[in-house]
Design a protein around this motif. Structure first.
Motif, PDB file in Angstrom:
ATOM      1  N   ASP A 133     -12.997  16.498  60.781  1.00 25.40           N
ATOM      2  CA  ASP A 133     -14.231  15.779  61.106  1.00 25.40           C
ATOM      3  C   ASP A 133     -13.862  14.413  61.680  1.00 25.40           C
ATOM      4  O   ASP A 133     -13.285  13.571  60.967  1.00 25.40           O
ATOM      5  CB  ASP A 133     -15.079  15.616  59.853  1.00 25.40           C
ATOM      6  CG  ASP A 133     -16.398  14.893  60.119  1.00 25.40           C
ATOM      7  OD1 ASP A 133     -16.603  14.384  61.236  1.00 25.40           O
ATOM      8  OD2 ASP A 133     -17.226  14.828  59.193  1.00 25.40           O
ATOM      9  N   GLN A 135     -15.527  11.711  62.275  1.00 22.75           N
ATOM     10  CA  GLN A 135     -16.068  10.568  61.550  1.00 22.75           C
ATOM     11  C   GLN A 135     -15.294  10.332  60.259  1.00 22.75           C
ATOM     12  O   GLN A 135     -14.969   9.186  59.903  1.00 22.75           O
ATOM     13  CB  GLN A 135     -17.554  10.778  61.247  1.00 22.75           C
ATOM     14  CG  GLN A 135     -18.210   9.661  60.460  1.00 22.75           C
ATOM     15  CD  GLN A 135     -18.198   8.316  61.185  1.00 22.75           C
ATOM     16  OE1 GLN A 135     -17.959   8.238  62.393  1.00 22.75           O
ATOM     17  NE2 GLN A 135     -18.439   7.234  60.451  1.00 22.75           N
ATOM     18  N   GLU A 136     -14.968  11.409  59.542  1.00 23.29           N
ATOM     19  CA  GLU A 136     -14.185  11.265  58.324  1.00 23.29           C
ATOM     20  C   GLU A 136     -12.801  10.723  58.637  1.00 23.29           C
ATOM     21  O   GLU A 136     -12.273   9.883  57.908  1.00 23.29           O
ATOM     22  CB  GLU A 136     -14.064  12.603  57.593  1.00 23.29           C
ATOM     23  CG  GLU A 136     -13.349  12.489  56.254  1.00 23.29           C
ATOM     24  CD  GLU A 136     -13.369  13.773  55.464  1.00 23.29           C
ATOM     25  OE1 GLU A 136     -13.304  13.703  54.228  1.00 23.29           O
ATOM     26  OE2 GLU A 136     -13.434  14.852  56.081  1.00 23.29           O
ATOM     27  N   GLN A 137     -12.219  11.175  59.748  1.00 21.16           N
ATOM     28  CA  GLN A 137     -10.903  10.686  60.147  1.00 21.16           C
ATOM     29  C   GLN A 137     -10.934   9.184  60.402  1.00 21.16           C
ATOM     30  O   GLN A 137     -10.030   8.455  59.978  1.00 21.16           O
ATOM     31  CB  GLN A 137     -10.433  11.432  61.401  1.00 21.16           C
ATOM     32  CG  GLN A 137      -9.090  10.988  61.953  1.00 21.16           C
ATOM     33  CD  GLN A 137      -7.918  11.340  61.052  1.00 21.16           C
ATOM     34  OE1 GLN A 137      -8.040  12.192  60.185  1.00 21.16           O
ATOM     35  NE2 GLN A 137      -6.794  10.674  61.250  1.00 21.16           N
TER      36      GLN A 137
END
Length: 211
Positions: A133, A135-137
């Motif tokens: 993901d 955004q998570e990264q």
């Protein structure tokens, strides 16, 4: 005979994550060291920074160099902070500052204990990982920057060699999963370790002037 000991977490203890028949990090280190050198794995998959103290009890008497990669699992334990809501940027930064301050204390204590062995020591940063993901990264990389700042300060303040895993493991194939190194990533890590401990690097190096 020189003897390199690896301490920390699954960045070194990655045998469970590489493909069948592929070497783990310590096996790769052994192939890259001078012929009469040894390498021993004391790192443990899942370990946090505090666990390095326990690992030091297993360091062989013949150890001549210590290499530490720790902090990634400390970051994972605090990943929930990145998902919490906040009423202001200041409030969010305050929570992150609390996490950073605690990690800085724990990491400093760990390096103190490692230094008590009075052996050459090298530290590793925490690499960026590869979460699917985007955004998570982004959030993970931003959060880990706080942890890496603590690691870099300890290395530079004590004039210890620093292996920056963020720059080494910079391609998708360097990862077996979002947080573990593949055999390819392990090869890069092992090459850097061998160059640092044997002092035979042919690559240009940055210098940090801290004093």
């Amino acid at each position: 005979m020189s003897h390199v000991v690896l301490l920390g977490d699954s960045i070194f203890d990655n045998a469970a994550y590489v493909r069948r028949g592929e070497p783990d990090v310590v096996a790769q280190v052994r192939t890259k060291l001078p012929r009469d050198w040894q390498a021993t794995l004391c790192a443990v998959d899942g370990a946090v920074t505090r666990d390095v103290d326990r690992q030091l009890r297993n360091v062989p008497e013949s150890a001549s160099h210590l290499v530490v990669s720790a902090g990634g699992n400390d970051g994972l334990r605090n990943i929930g902070v990145l998902r919490e809501g906040a009423r202001s940027v200041a409030e969010a930064m305050g929570r992150l500052a609390d996490v950073r301050d605690e990690f800085a204390r724990v990491y400093r204590d760990m390096v103190d204990k490692v230094a008590e062995r009075r052996l050459p020591v090298a530290l590793c940063t925490i690499y960026d990982a590869r979460f699917p993901d985007p955004q998570e990264q982004r959030l993970v990389v931003t959060g880990l920057a706080l942890f890496n700042d603590c690691i870099m300060r300890e290395a530079f303040g004590r004039r210890l060699p620093l292996i920056d895993l963020r720059l080494l493991c910079n391609e998708p194939d360097d990862y077996a999963n979002p947080i573990e190194p593949s055999a390819r990533g392990g090869d890069k890590i092992a090459s850097a370790i061998a160059q640092v401990v044997a002092g035979n690097s042919i690559l240009p190096r940055s210098q940090v002037f801290a004093h």
